[in-house]
Design a protein around this motif. Sequence first.
Motif, mmCIF file in Angstrom:
data_model
loop_
_atom_site.group_PDB
_atom_site.id
_atom_site.type_symbol
_atom_site.label_atom_id
_atom_site.label_comp_id
_atom_site.label_asym_id
_atom_site.label_seq_id
_atom_site.Cartn_x
_atom_site.Cartn_y
_atom_site.Cartn_z
ATOM 1 N N SER A 295 54.049 18.422 -0.857
ATOM 2 C CA SER A 295 52.644 18.497 -1.266
ATOM 3 C C SER A 295 51.720 18.093 -0.123
ATOM 4 N N ALA A 296 52.148 17.120 0.692
ATOM 5 C CA ALA A 296 51.343 16.707 1.834
ATOM 6 C C ALA A 296 51.248 17.829 2.867
ATOM 7 N N PHE A 297 52.349 18.520 3.111
ATOM 8 C CA PHE A 297 52.325 19.655 4.033
ATOM 9 C C PHE A 297 51.421 20.767 3.505
ATOM 10 N N ILE A 298 51.500 21.041 2.210
ATOM 11 C CA ILE A 298 50.657 22.076 1.615
ATOM 12 C C ILE A 298 49.183 21.727 1.781
ATOM 13 N N ASP A 299 48.839 20.458 1.568
ATOM 14 C CA ASP A 299 47.450 20.028 1.759
ATOM 15 C C ASP A 299 46.992 20.256 3.200
ATOM 16 N N ALA A 300 47.886 19.939 4.164
ATOM 17 C CA ALA A 300 47.530 20.113 5.574
ATOM 18 C C ALA A 300 47.301 21.582 5.903
ATOM 19 N N PHE A 301 48.173 22.456 5.426
ATOM 20 C CA PHE A 301 48.014 23.883 5.707
ATOM 21 C C PHE A 301 46.774 24.450 5.018
ATOM 22 N N ARG A 302 46.421 23.908 3.878
ATOM 23 C CA ARG A 302 45.177 24.334 3.227
ATOM 24 C C ARG A 302 43.969 23.979 4.088
ATOM 25 N N ILE A 303 44.007 22.809 4.701
ATOM 26 C CA ILE A 303 42.910 22.402 5.578
ATOM 27 C C ILE A 303 42.832 23.332 6.783
ATOM 28 N N PHE A 304 43.992 23.744 7.323
ATOM 29 C CA PHE A 304 43.992 24.700 8.428
ATOM 30 C C PHE A 304 43.303 26.001 8.010
ATOM 31 N N ALA A 305 43.645 26.473 6.799
ATOM 32 C CA ALA A 305 43.048 27.717 6.311
ATOM 33 C C ALA A 305 41.537 27.584 6.154
ATOM 34 N N VAL A 306 41.092 26.455 5.605
ATOM 35 C CA VAL A 306 39.655 26.228 5.434
ATOM 36 C C VAL A 306 38.951 26.176 6.786
ATOM 37 N N ALA A 307 39.579 25.504 7.769
ATOM 38 C CA ALA A 307 38.978 25.431 9.107
ATOM 39 C C ALA A 307 38.845 26.814 9.724
ATOM 40 N N GLY A 308 39.863 27.671 9.505
ATOM 41 C CA GLY A 308 39.776 29.031 10.024
ATOM 42 C C GLY A 308 38.661 29.835 9.394
ATOM 43 N N VAL A 309 38.447 29.626 8.093
ATOM 44 C CA VAL A 309 37.387 30.364 7.393
ATOM 45 C C VAL A 309 36.011 29.842 7.788
ATOM 46 N N VAL A 310 35.895 28.536 7.988
ATOM 47 C CA VAL A 310 34.591 27.921 8.279
ATOM 48 C C VAL A 310 34.012 28.435 9.598
ATOM 49 N N ILE A 311 34.860 28.698 10.586
ATOM 50 C CA ILE A 311 34.329 29.098 11.893
ATOM 51 C C ILE A 311 33.936 30.579 11.940
ATOM 52 N N ILE A 312 34.298 31.356 10.917
ATOM 53 C CA ILE A 312 33.956 32.779 10.930
ATOM 54 C C ILE A 312 32.440 33.014 10.977
ATOM 55 N N PRO A 313 31.625 32.307 10.160
ATOM 56 C CA PRO A 313 30.164 32.522 10.281
ATOM 57 C C PRO A 313 29.614 32.193 11.664
ATOM 58 N N LEU A 314 30.225 31.221 12.359
ATOM 59 C CA LEU A 314 29.749 30.887 13.702
ATOM 60 C C LEU A 314 29.962 32.051 14.661
ATOM 61 N N ILE A 315 31.050 32.783 14.452
ATOM 62 C CA ILE A 315 31.357 33.907 15.339
ATOM 63 C C ILE A 315 30.272 34.975 15.250
ATOM 64 N N LEU A 316 29.714 35.153 14.069
ATOM 65 C CA LEU A 316 28.675 36.170 13.886
ATOM 66 C C LEU A 316 27.391 35.829 14.637
ATOM 67 N N LEU A 317 27.242 34.556 15.015
ATOM 68 C CA LEU A 317 26.056 34.138 15.757
ATOM 69 C C LEU A 317 26.169 34.415 17.251
ATOM 70 N N LEU A 318 27.365 34.773 17.700
ATOM 71 C CA LEU A 318 27.570 35.029 19.117
ATOM 72 C C LEU A 318 26.915 36.356 19.518
ATOM 73 N N LYS A 319 26.380 36.371 20.710
ATOM 74 C CA LYS A 319 25.779 37.584 21.250
ATOM 75 C C LYS A 319 26.830 38.367 22.009
ATOM 76 N N ASN A 320 27.094 39.570 21.589
ATOM 77 C CA ASN A 320 28.120 40.399 22.239
ATOM 78 C C ASN A 320 27.500 41.123 23.436
ATOM 79 N N ILE A 321 28.162 40.973 24.596
ATOM 80 C CA ILE A 321 27.686 41.604 25.826
ATOM 81 C C ILE A 321 28.658 42.714 26.205
ATOM 82 N N LYS A 322 28.154 43.915 26.279
ATOM 83 C CA LYS A 322 28.983 45.056 26.666
ATOM 84 C C LYS A 322 29.156 45.111 28.179
#
Length: 298
Positions: free
Chosen positions: A271-298
């Motif tokens: 159960s402790a491992f499952i909790d840790a992996f859930r936090i990893f998943a949440v951290a991955g999802v949280v940074i997605i909106p930040l990526i949309l703020l990046l300015k893409n340079i061609k």
Amino acid sequence: YDPPYAQKQKGVKTDAFGFFMLSIWLLTLQIVLDKGNNADWFNAPWICWLSALSCLTGIAFLVSQIRNKDSLVDLSVFKDKNFLIGTLVQIVMQAVLLASLAILPQFLQSLMGYDAYKSGLSMMPRGLGALLAMVLCATLANLIDNRVLVMNIGFPNFLFGVGLGLAMIPIITLSVATIRNDQMTNASGLQNLLKNIGGAFGTSIVATLLSRGAQKHQFMLIQHLTDTAQTYTERVQAYGSMFMTTVDPHTAAYMGQHTAYNLLMQQANLSAFIDAFRIFAVAGVVIIPLILLLKNIK
């Protein structure tokens, strides 16, 4: 021929105070992160003292870099939005990567019954996936928006190696896309430093999550292991009956209780491992909106 900013500069002064503060800050911080969990964190006086010293030297370093004209690093690069957001995303990615690399072999060996060789062999596909992604990324970068490639980190347990490889290279490119050439060396150094600190925080935090999480789940589960719980008593009696073929009844009953407790500990750790992996998943999802703020340079 090297451009002026890449040539050796004359009359450059060494920021001795900043270097000393940086060294003490990182040294004490690393000791706290490495030994904090084993020492029960701030219940240990020496952890408190080292944490205080780390905070003071860290603040002194930042203040000196802001005020000193001949500073060790140029913090003004953080005014660039792409660099700031890209660095934050990379810190989270590095923390998730190193933390998962630290606990996954432990999970496989302690709960899944893998030996050290099989545990290491099972980690190989992640490295092969990351290697393949690095080869593909140069081609895909010209065909697909880099921000789309970075979003692969939103699925941290789905083709982790490929996702991380496809995300890491574009995010590094995006984060320095708007940095001037003469700032590139300074920006890269700062970014790598912060990524390493993020990785150290990730491994330290996940170690604490596992130990404290296992204790929490053990406390919750053990409430169901009482003599008034019919399922528990029936299971202990069944285990005792199995052992009675080789030992006396008293020892068999003890071994039955011990077997039930071992199963409880396994479930608590799982159960402790499952909790840790859930936090990893949440951290991955949280940074997605930040990526949309990046300015893409061609």
